[in-house]
Design an enzyme around this catalytic site. Sequence first.
Site, mmCIF file in Angstrom:
data_model
loop_
_atom_site.group_PDB
_atom_site.id
_atom_site.type_symbol
_atom_site.label_atom_id
_atom_site.label_comp_id
_atom_site.label_asym_id
_atom_site.label_seq_id
_atom_site.Cartn_x
_atom_site.Cartn_y
_atom_site.Cartn_z
ATOM 1 C CB SER A 75 -3.710 2.264 10.531
ATOM 2 O OG SER A 75 -3.495 1.396 9.418
ATOM 3 C CB THR A 119 -0.952 0.005 1.223
ATOM 4 O OG1 THR A 119 -1.640 1.242 1.258
ATOM 5 C CG2 THR A 119 -0.223 -0.195 2.525
ATOM 6 C CE1 TYR A 143 -3.971 -3.315 5.030
ATOM 7 C CE2 TYR A 143 -4.014 -0.922 4.899
ATOM 8 C CZ TYR A 143 -3.904 -2.153 4.286
ATOM 9 O OH TYR A 143 -3.710 -2.227 2.933
ATOM 10 C CG HIS A 144 -1.720 1.975 6.358
ATOM 11 N ND1 HIS A 144 -2.877 2.472 6.926
ATOM 12 C CD2 HIS A 144 -1.882 2.103 5.019
ATOM 13 C CE1 HIS A 144 -3.691 2.891 5.954
ATOM 14 N NE2 HIS A 144 -3.120 2.676 4.790
ATOM 15 C CE LYS A 148 -1.627 -4.615 2.610
ATOM 16 N NZ LYS A 148 -1.891 -5.836 1.871
HETATM 17 P P1 NAD Z 1 -11.102 -7.372 0.405
HETATM 18 O O1 NAD Z 1 -11.282 -7.346 1.877
HETATM 19 O O2 NAD Z 1 -12.262 -7.009 -0.454
HETATM 20 O O3 NAD Z 1 -10.601 -8.817 -0.061
HETATM 21 C C1 NAD Z 1 -9.654 -9.569 0.652
HETATM 22 C C2 NAD Z 1 -9.964 -11.042 0.429
HETATM 23 O O4 NAD Z 1 -8.989 -11.815 1.128
HETATM 24 C C3 NAD Z 1 -11.327 -11.454 0.971
HETATM 25 O O5 NAD Z 1 -12.043 -12.196 0.014
HETATM 26 C C4 NAD Z 1 -11.004 -12.296 2.199
HETATM 27 O O6 NAD Z 1 -11.964 -13.309 2.446
HETATM 28 C C5 NAD Z 1 -9.630 -12.851 1.860
HETATM 29 N N1 NAD Z 1 -8.808 -13.147 3.045
HETATM 30 C C6 NAD Z 1 -8.405 -12.295 4.019
HETATM 31 N N2 NAD Z 1 -7.653 -12.947 4.926
HETATM 32 C C7 NAD Z 1 -7.570 -14.239 4.511
HETATM 33 C C8 NAD Z 1 -6.942 -15.387 5.014
HETATM 34 N N3 NAD Z 1 -6.243 -15.370 6.160
HETATM 35 N N4 NAD Z 1 -7.039 -16.546 4.322
HETATM 36 C C9 NAD Z 1 -7.741 -16.592 3.160
HETATM 37 N N5 NAD Z 1 -8.394 -15.538 2.648
HETATM 38 C C10 NAD Z 1 -8.303 -14.363 3.312
HETATM 39 O O7 NAD Z 1 -9.845 -6.444 0.097
HETATM 40 P P2 NAD Z 1 -9.450 -5.676 -1.255
HETATM 41 O O8 NAD Z 1 -9.990 -4.304 -1.185
HETATM 42 O O9 NAD Z 1 -9.750 -6.522 -2.410
HETATM 43 O O10 NAD Z 1 -7.880 -5.558 -1.065
HETATM 44 C C11 NAD Z 1 -7.047 -6.617 -1.515
HETATM 45 C C12 NAD Z 1 -5.600 -6.301 -1.203
HETATM 46 O O11 NAD Z 1 -5.227 -5.081 -1.850
HETATM 47 C C13 NAD Z 1 -5.321 -6.105 0.277
HETATM 48 O O12 NAD Z 1 -4.110 -6.741 0.598
HETATM 49 C C14 NAD Z 1 -5.192 -4.615 0.437
HETATM 50 O O13 NAD Z 1 -4.289 -4.307 1.455
HETATM 51 C C15 NAD Z 1 -4.673 -4.181 -0.912
HETATM 52 N N6 NAD Z 1 -5.092 -2.807 -1.241
HETATM 53 C C16 NAD Z 1 -6.426 -2.508 -1.388
HETATM 54 C C17 NAD Z 1 -6.794 -1.196 -1.686
HETATM 55 C C18 NAD Z 1 -8.241 -0.781 -1.838
HETATM 56 O O14 NAD Z 1 -8.508 0.425 -2.037
HETATM 57 N N7 NAD Z 1 -9.208 -1.702 -1.769
HETATM 58 C C19 NAD Z 1 -5.804 -0.230 -1.851
HETATM 59 C C20 NAD Z 1 -4.462 -0.574 -1.688
HETATM 60 C C21 NAD Z 1 -4.118 -1.879 -1.390
HETATM 61 N N1 USQ Z 2 -11.501 9.949 4.688
HETATM 62 C C1 USQ Z 2 -12.380 11.004 4.819
HETATM 63 N N2 USQ Z 2 -13.710 10.707 4.865
HETATM 64 C C2 USQ Z 2 -14.193 9.444 4.764
HETATM 65 C C3 USQ Z 2 -13.280 8.379 4.629
HETATM 66 C C4 USQ Z 2 -11.934 8.667 4.603
HETATM 67 O O1 USQ Z 2 -11.995 12.171 4.896
HETATM 68 O O2 USQ Z 2 -15.416 9.252 4.816
HETATM 69 C C5 USQ Z 2 -10.043 10.238 4.613
HETATM 70 C C6 USQ Z 2 -9.208 9.501 5.640
HETATM 71 O O3 USQ Z 2 -9.110 10.215 6.843
HETATM 72 C C7 USQ Z 2 -7.876 9.372 4.902
HETATM 73 C C8 USQ Z 2 -8.278 9.289 3.441
HETATM 74 O O4 USQ Z 2 -9.611 9.753 3.359
HETATM 75 O O5 USQ Z 2 -7.121 10.531 5.079
HETATM 76 C C9 USQ Z 2 -8.223 7.886 2.870
HETATM 77 O O6 USQ Z 2 -9.000 7.020 3.663
HETATM 78 P P1 USQ Z 2 -9.608 5.667 3.061
HETATM 79 O O7 USQ Z 2 -10.460 5.031 4.102
HETATM 80 O O8 USQ Z 2 -10.209 5.928 1.732
HETATM 81 O O9 USQ Z 2 -8.283 4.816 2.759
HETATM 82 P P2 USQ Z 2 -7.251 4.106 3.735
HETATM 83 O O10 USQ Z 2 -7.714 4.020 5.116
HETATM 84 O O11 USQ Z 2 -5.922 4.759 3.506
HETATM 85 O O12 USQ Z 2 -7.203 2.627 3.183
HETATM 86 C C10 USQ Z 2 -7.522 2.279 1.837
HETATM 87 C C11 USQ Z 2 -7.704 0.778 1.793
HETATM 88 C C12 USQ Z 2 -6.391 0.104 2.171
HETATM 89 C C13 USQ Z 2 -5.279 0.606 1.280
HETATM 90 C C14 USQ Z 2 -5.179 2.119 1.305
HETATM 91 C C15 USQ Z 2 -4.249 2.666 0.248
HETATM 92 O O13 USQ Z 2 -8.741 0.381 2.682
HETATM 93 O O14 USQ Z 2 -6.522 -1.301 2.024
HETATM 94 O O15 USQ Z 2 -4.054 0.066 1.713
HETATM 95 O O16 USQ Z 2 -6.486 2.673 0.967
HETATM 96 S S1 USQ Z 2 -3.368 4.069 0.813
HETATM 97 O O17 USQ Z 2 -4.328 5.069 1.286
HETATM 98 O O18 USQ Z 2 -2.598 4.559 -0.296
HETATM 99 O O19 USQ Z 2 -2.549 3.617 1.913
#
Ligand code: NAD
Ligand code: USQ
Length: 435
Positions: free
Chosen positions: A179, A144, A181-182, A185
């Site tokens: 966070s 991420t 979570y971050h 990664k």
């Molecule tokens: P998502 O939650 O929609 O999908 C994740 C999938 O992984 C789910 O189907 C879940 O069941 C499966 N999963 C989670 N833990 C598991 C485990 N222990 N064993 C087997 N399956 C498991 O998430 P997404 O939005 O599709 O994101 C996918 C990846 O991309 C993540 O690693 C996330 O960090 C990364 N990412 C997403 C975004 C975004 O905006 N959605 C942005 C940047 C990075």
């Molecule tokens: N935010 C608002 N209002 C909202 C929701 C979010 O102002 O209703 C703000 C948050 O405070 C933050 C920004 O928007 O500053 C982004 O928040 P987000 O919830 O859209 O994204 P984030 O928490 O960063 O996480 C998402 C995905 C995560 C991925 C990440 C990419 O859930 O899996 O890793 O985006 S990145 O942001 O580049 O780290």
Amino acid sequence: MRIAVLGGDGYCGWATTLYLSGKNHQLAIIDSLVRREWDQELGAQTLTPIRPLAQRLDVWRSVSGQSIDFFPGDVTDYEFLSAALGAFQPDAVVHFAEQRSAPYSMIDREHAVFTQTNNLVGTLNLLFALREGCPDCHLVKLGTMGEYGTPNIDIEEGYIDIEHHGRRDVLPFPKQPGSFYHLSKVHDSHNIAFACKTWGLRATDLNQGIVYGTVTDEVGLDEGLVNRFDYDQVFGTVLNRFCAQAAVGYPLTVYGQGGQTRGFLDLRDTVRCIELACLHPAGPGEFRVFNQFTEQFSVLELAGMVQAAGRKLGLEVSVSHLPDPRVEAEKHYYNAKHSGMVELGLEPHLLSEALLDSLMSVAIRYRDRIDAAQFQPLVNWRRASNPLALRRVRRVRGQAKSIQQPSRKGKNGRATTSPAVAQLAPAAEADLPGS
Ligand code: NAD
Ligand code: USQ
């Protein structure tokens, strides 16, 4: 190419699986379906009515003629994972299977520990399974952009060339994640880099920005293939949330000043980037990093764009500034490099007015499913425990039995995976998420 998609039932994973299958690659999904349980735990649901995975795969088979294998199980279960990879023998593994919500990881200690255990153990298991069973397989790992945080200098793609006390080196770019979570990664990236250096594995770490949209060419082929669109306060990302809010006349929830600037990309570019990474694998021992986003916007800029798009569709859209529940810079310098994917061949879909219109029209189409209570942010970074009304979720062993298994399937994912799941007794198959 044989490609295993870990997390293939999720938002990015489902769209990616269909896209690659549509390009005649041989696909397998490895997923425990735990994400559907987290929706239940939070009392939330995707805006779009997603079908159970078995049905989705049947629909895809009938519209495309392509079969996708499914190995149901938990990647934190090493025996399951190594057996599944051993049976499928992938050329590339795309790893999406993590807990990906920053707010989820900040709910309380249990959710922070769960997030890091799930993500780190899953990735470590994968590294060992590759080392033992398919050492030449290319790992494409979703990282991420949030690993870098918001430093007051330009963000490079993975590595920085620095001079210190008269000596030079190329080192991993400094990480300042925002966070638990971050942080998971960042820890994953270090583990993968170490495994590449030590065992000669090949890996690409894709530091992805925030993804928006829900439709790709393949997902749009049939209503039964519809993808997730999360708008709730825990899993909903900012632009998708703003579109859902605009669709029901809820004031856009800008946190704090709204100067928070991030990299964004269209889901259609996510799937293409994964394809490009697979087609151009890292070399043996190489830990390659790309910044995977196409444009950067501040939250306030996005709110203005959604407001304008809403006006065109006859919607009254107002903006509210809520106290920021997160600890983050609300106004800052941000300039992140992202040329690597374009050099490989990415032609970005930029966030034009037309695209915003189509995003809004998805939100409007399903607006009867919107629960406005899900818009209010309830997870405050400053508190160690956030009292959410979480639900207990029931999980059984051997889920998704109706799905046809590949001949040499691995042991099923039996670990109880989510904090809410851990205390519960087995339930009937009808209680499975998505059944
Ligand atoms: P998502 O939650 O929609 O999908 C994740 C999938 O992984 C789910 O189907 C879940 O069941 C499966 N999963 C989670 N833990 C598991 C485990 N222990 N064993 C087997 N399956 C498991 O998430 P997404 O939005 O599709 O994101 C996918 C990846 O991309 C993540 O690693 C996330 O960090 C990364 N990412 C997403 C975004 C975004 O905006 N959605 C942005 C940047 C990075
Ligand atoms: N935010 C608002 N209002 C909202 C929701 C979010 O102002 O209703 C703000 C948050 O405070 C933050 C920004 O928007 O500053 C982004 O928040 P987000 O919830 O859209 O994204 P984030 O928490 O960063 O996480 C998402 C995905 C995560 C991925 C990440 C990419 O859930 O899996 O890793 O985006 S990145 O942001 O580049 O780290």
